[in-house]
Structures are given as C-alpha cells and as structure tokens.
Write an enzyme that holds these catalytic residues in place. Structure first.
Site, mmCIF file in Angstrom:
data_model
loop_
_atom_site.group_PDB
_atom_site.id
_atom_site.type_symbol
_atom_site.label_atom_id
_atom_site.label_comp_id
_atom_site.label_asym_id
_atom_site.label_seq_id
_atom_site.Cartn_x
_atom_site.Cartn_y
_atom_site.Cartn_z
ATOM 1 N N HIS A 144 0.884 -1.162 0.000
ATOM 2 C CA HIS A 144 0.000 0.000 0.000
ATOM 3 C C HIS A 144 0.924 1.216 0.000
ATOM 4 C CE1 HIS A 144 -3.386 -2.603 0.834
ATOM 5 N NE2 HIS A 144 -2.869 -3.004 1.978
ATOM 6 N N ARG A 160 -5.637 2.138 12.139
ATOM 7 C CA ARG A 160 -6.464 2.278 10.946
ATOM 8 C C ARG A 160 -7.098 3.663 10.879
ATOM 9 N NH1 ARG A 160 -11.871 -1.143 9.328
ATOM 10 N NH2 ARG A 160 -12.681 0.169 10.985
ATOM 11 N N TYR A 177 -6.826 0.549 -3.403
ATOM 12 C CA TYR A 177 -8.235 0.794 -3.127
ATOM 13 C C TYR A 177 -8.563 2.275 -2.935
ATOM 14 C CZ TYR A 177 -6.441 0.597 1.699
ATOM 15 O OH TYR A 177 -5.708 0.784 2.833
ATOM 16 N N HIS A 227 -7.081 -9.710 1.363
ATOM 17 C CA HIS A 227 -6.708 -9.802 2.769
ATOM 18 C C HIS A 227 -7.517 -10.927 3.409
ATOM 19 C CE1 HIS A 227 -5.882 -5.312 2.197
ATOM 20 N NE2 HIS A 227 -4.717 -5.817 2.523
ATOM 21 N N HIS A 261 -1.692 -12.182 4.512
ATOM 22 C CA HIS A 261 -1.641 -12.338 5.968
ATOM 23 C C HIS A 261 -1.998 -13.767 6.382
ATOM 24 C CE1 HIS A 261 -0.912 -8.116 6.238
ATOM 25 N NE2 HIS A 261 -2.118 -7.780 5.810
ATOM 26 N N ASP A 315 3.703 -4.314 2.605
ATOM 27 C CA ASP A 315 2.404 -3.890 3.118
ATOM 28 C C ASP A 315 2.390 -2.426 3.532
ATOM 29 O OD1 ASP A 315 -0.187 -3.859 4.036
ATOM 30 O OD2 ASP A 315 0.097 -5.357 5.594
#
Length: 445
Positions: free
Chosen positions: A63, A84, A123, A236, A273, A324
């Site tokens: 990402h 997050r 995304y 994920h 993951h 990641d």
C-alpha cells in the site's frame, strides 16, 4: 531492448540451493540468453558484479500511501483499529498529484532495496467525497506512472470495496473513496485499465483484488471470481481475530471457508496475511494451490500475530512476501522474519532454508503477481539482477549462502531490471530517493 555481459562473483542460479561462483551472464533483448559458470577471467567488456547476485525481488503486497505513516503511529500504544483511524486520516488528504509524488518516491525506495516488481493493492480510487474523478482510474494511473518513473514493474491489484463490515454496513467518511457503486462499475474500471495499458505489457499487469470479506458482500463473491478469471487475484484474509468472529457470526463459516465455497481460492489467488487460520482453512488453501503473502514487519508492527507459514507451505500454498504498510521496505528483513517468527512460535530453529526464502522473495512473489518469466537467473528469463555487498558491516565474514540471512536493503549495490541499470553503487540512477521521500511525506502533513 538491452544487451550486455555481466560477471558475478557469486550468483544464485535457477533453483539452486546455494550460490555459484564466477558466473558470466549474457543478456540479449532484455532477457538472459546464456549463463556460464566457473569463468575464471571475465571478458574485458563484461560489467563486474562484486558480491552476491540474486534474481530480482518481488514485493507482492504494497500500500504505497502508507509510506507517509512511517514513524507517525507510535506516539501512543493504540491498536490495529487506532492505527487504521490514522491511516484513514492520511487517505483523506491525498489527491492524484500527491499520490504520484509519494508513490514515485516509495517505489524508488523499493528499487534501492532490490525490488524489481511491486504488487500494489489499490483501493484509494475516488475523490475525497467518494465521487469518481473524471477519469475514474486516475489514482491507479498515477501508481502505474510512479512505477515507470522509479524503473520497476507493477501489477496493479485493483480492489473491490463495497461495504464497511461483514454485515453489509455502508461505507462512510473516507471509506467512500474506496468504494465503487457496484460490481459492474468496478469491472468497467478494470476494462478501462486494460485498454489504457494495452501497450505496457512489458511493465504493467492489471490484477483483481477483493479487499476482504468485510468489504465485499458474500452473495457477490462467486460472480466476482468468475468475472475476474485470468487475472491475479489477491485478498486480505484473517488478519485479525475480529474478522473471523464477525464472519462466523454472519455466515457460519470462517473467511477461508466462505471464499472456498464461493470459488475464490485457486492457483491464481493469493491470500494476504492468513494469520488466524483453522486446520481446515490451511487445508483449503493448500489443496487449491492458493498462495499466501506474508508481511512479517507489518504483522508485528500492528500486533496481528504470527501466521502458520511452514504449515501452509507444507500444505501446498506457495509463499511470497510483501512490505504492506511500509514500516520498512526490506525483503531481506521480511524473509528473515518468516523464519524467525516460526522459531518464536514453535521454539525450534530451521524451518526454511536460505534457498526457500530467496524463492519466496523472488520467483514465488513474481508468480503471485502474474509474472511467470521473472525471478530466476536462467536462460530465457527476464534479465533482473540484484547484487548485495558481501563486505558490509552486516555481511562481512558470512559465506555467500548465508548472506540473505544477514544482509539488509542497505547492502544492495546494483539493481538491473530487464537488462537496464536502475540502481548503481547503492544509488537510484534517476531519483534522489531521500529528498523525494522527504518532500512527498512532509507535503502531506
């Protein structure tokens, strides 16, 4: 096209279990045309590669915009969910120009670390209010352009993201940037990405992704799998126990069982993951040949837990590696952590050989991203080379076979992508990477 001769003091060839010495590598039309071992004296026109030369590495899960979070989420104890929230705050700031600058610098940092191909799990699609840009793929386009400017390949894993929870709650706030109107709108965007990149087959692949079972209604999963056939497919999976619990409550099955029943698991698929799995989950992943991408530095940073890497490999799941959240960008560290985490979990040593770790970082990662002709130094493969210094404070005294377990990204001296030099003497040939990162990150904060 790029032709030339390279002479490696040591090179990890094909599927060899240990490096080979004094290797002459011939490149014609950006591919390896001949590999000759035991060459005592290199030809005068050969470029010497002192140290250990590996195939190009693949970062199978990235990402890019998370790079701007590095060092900015440790001021309180927090949790995955508070992390997050901070990530969402960053996501609300980015526009296409910001994203190009940040991704370009991030991918250049990857090149310095020996990464020749990145899998970008994308995304962040739309404007800050959730409305599509005039070009609905502009954010994906800047990622593709960023990789080109950084001199590496990209598989853009364009993610479907429709709901906020397993229960189907609608997207709110910054999450609206992630969501498409429906599956048809998402697939239309993929078709437009294909058309826009039809002439970039040497450097770009367009893959598919479903963000997670939280983000895609279960009823859509079979159609999603069917209509994305032929593309690399990533998702994920079971990163947090809470995801498993919510899925079992809503569907009576684990996320892996749900995806299996929906036809999502297959040899073209990669679970990212896969930390909290049941015995049945591991069997389902292995029996279908579904790959698993481990991101150990992120998983430990977020306190996700330790996934069953050795058990998954033994079950039949090819393992790859990813950076990641960009906590660090160093596939040597990711590879070491794959072994180290197994040692911590089992209180035993020796779960993966150095060769297995190199294969995870190179050929398996490339395969997971849809590049089946990269990741080996062998005739006919694309000419990617990564040389690491064997005389650094980290590697000095270690035998070549042990260097991948001692080296860091800072030990990469030369990177060649399709026969062209991207990194020389430890510096990117086009980009002042520290300056580019400094400017890109600080402009966002």
């Amino acid at each position: 096209m790029s032709d030339g001769l390279w002479y490696a003091d040591w090179a990890w060839l094909g599927s060899d279990e240990a490096p080979t010495g004094r290797v002459l590598i011939e490149v014609v039309d950006s591919r390896f045309s001949a590999i000759t071992v035991g060459v005592a004296t290199p030809p005068p026109d050969a470029i010497r590669l002192p140290g250990l030369t590996l195939p190009g590495l693949a970062n199978a899960h990235s990402h890019a915009f998370h790079r701007a979070l590095r060092g900015r989420t440790t001021d309180d104890r927090g949790s995955f969910w508070t992390w997050r929230d901070r990530m969402y705050a960053l996501a609300g700031r980015l526009d296409p120009d910001d994203y190009l600058a940040l991704a370009r610098a991030t991918y250049a940092e990857m090149a310095l670390a020996g990464i020749t191909t990145v899998g970008e799990f994308h995304y962040l699609h739309h404007d800050v209010d959730g409305e599509p840009y005039p070009d609905p793929n502009v954010m994906g386009a800047v990622l593709i352009e960023a990789a080109a400017q950084a001199g590496i390949r990209i598989t853009l894993l364009d993610a479907l993201y429709l709901t906020a929870t397993v229960d189907g709650e609608p997207l709110e706030g910054v999450q609206r940037r992630f969501g498409d109107q429906d599956l048809d709108a998402y697939l239309a965007r993929l078709d437009r990405l294909d058309a826009a990149n039809s002439d970039n087959a040497d450097s770009v692949r367009i893959g598919a992704a479903l963000h997670s079972v939280r983000a895609v209604p279960a009823a859509l999963l079979p159609e999603f799998a069917e209509r994305t056939a032929g593309r690399p497919l990533h998702f994920h999976l079971s990163e947090q126990r809470a995801e498993n619990e919510a899925c079992v409550a809503a569907h009576g099955r684990t996320p892996t069982e749900l995806l299996s029943d929906s036809g999502v698991l297959s040899a073209r698929s990669t679970a990212v993951h896969a930390t909290h799995l049941t015995d049945l989950d591991r069997t389902l992943l292995g029996d279908t040949g579904t790959g698993v991408c481990f991101c150990p530095t992120t998983e430990r940073d977020l306190a996700d837990g330790i996934g069953p890497a050795r058990a998954l490999a033994d079950a039949g799941s090819p393992l790859s590696l990813g950076s990641d959240s960009q906590t660090v960008i160093d596939l040597f560290e990711e590879a070491r952590a794959l072994e180290a985490d197994e040692r911590l979990r089992t209180e035993r040593r020796g779960h993966f050989t150095p060769a297995e770790l190199i294969r995870a970082a190179a050929v398996a990662g490339h395969n997971a991203l849809g590049w089946t002709d990269v990741g080996r130094i062998a005739a006919g493969e694309r000419a990617d080379l990564v040389t690491i210094n064997l005389e650094s404070p980290r590697t000095a005294g270690a035998p070549p076979v042990g260097a991948p377990l001692t080296a860091s990204a800072a030990d990469v001296t030369t990177v060649v992508v399709d026969g062209r030099v991207t990194v020389r003497d430890g510096h990117h040939v086009r980009i002042d990477v520290p300056a580019a990162l400094e400017e890109a990150v600080h402009s966002l904060w």
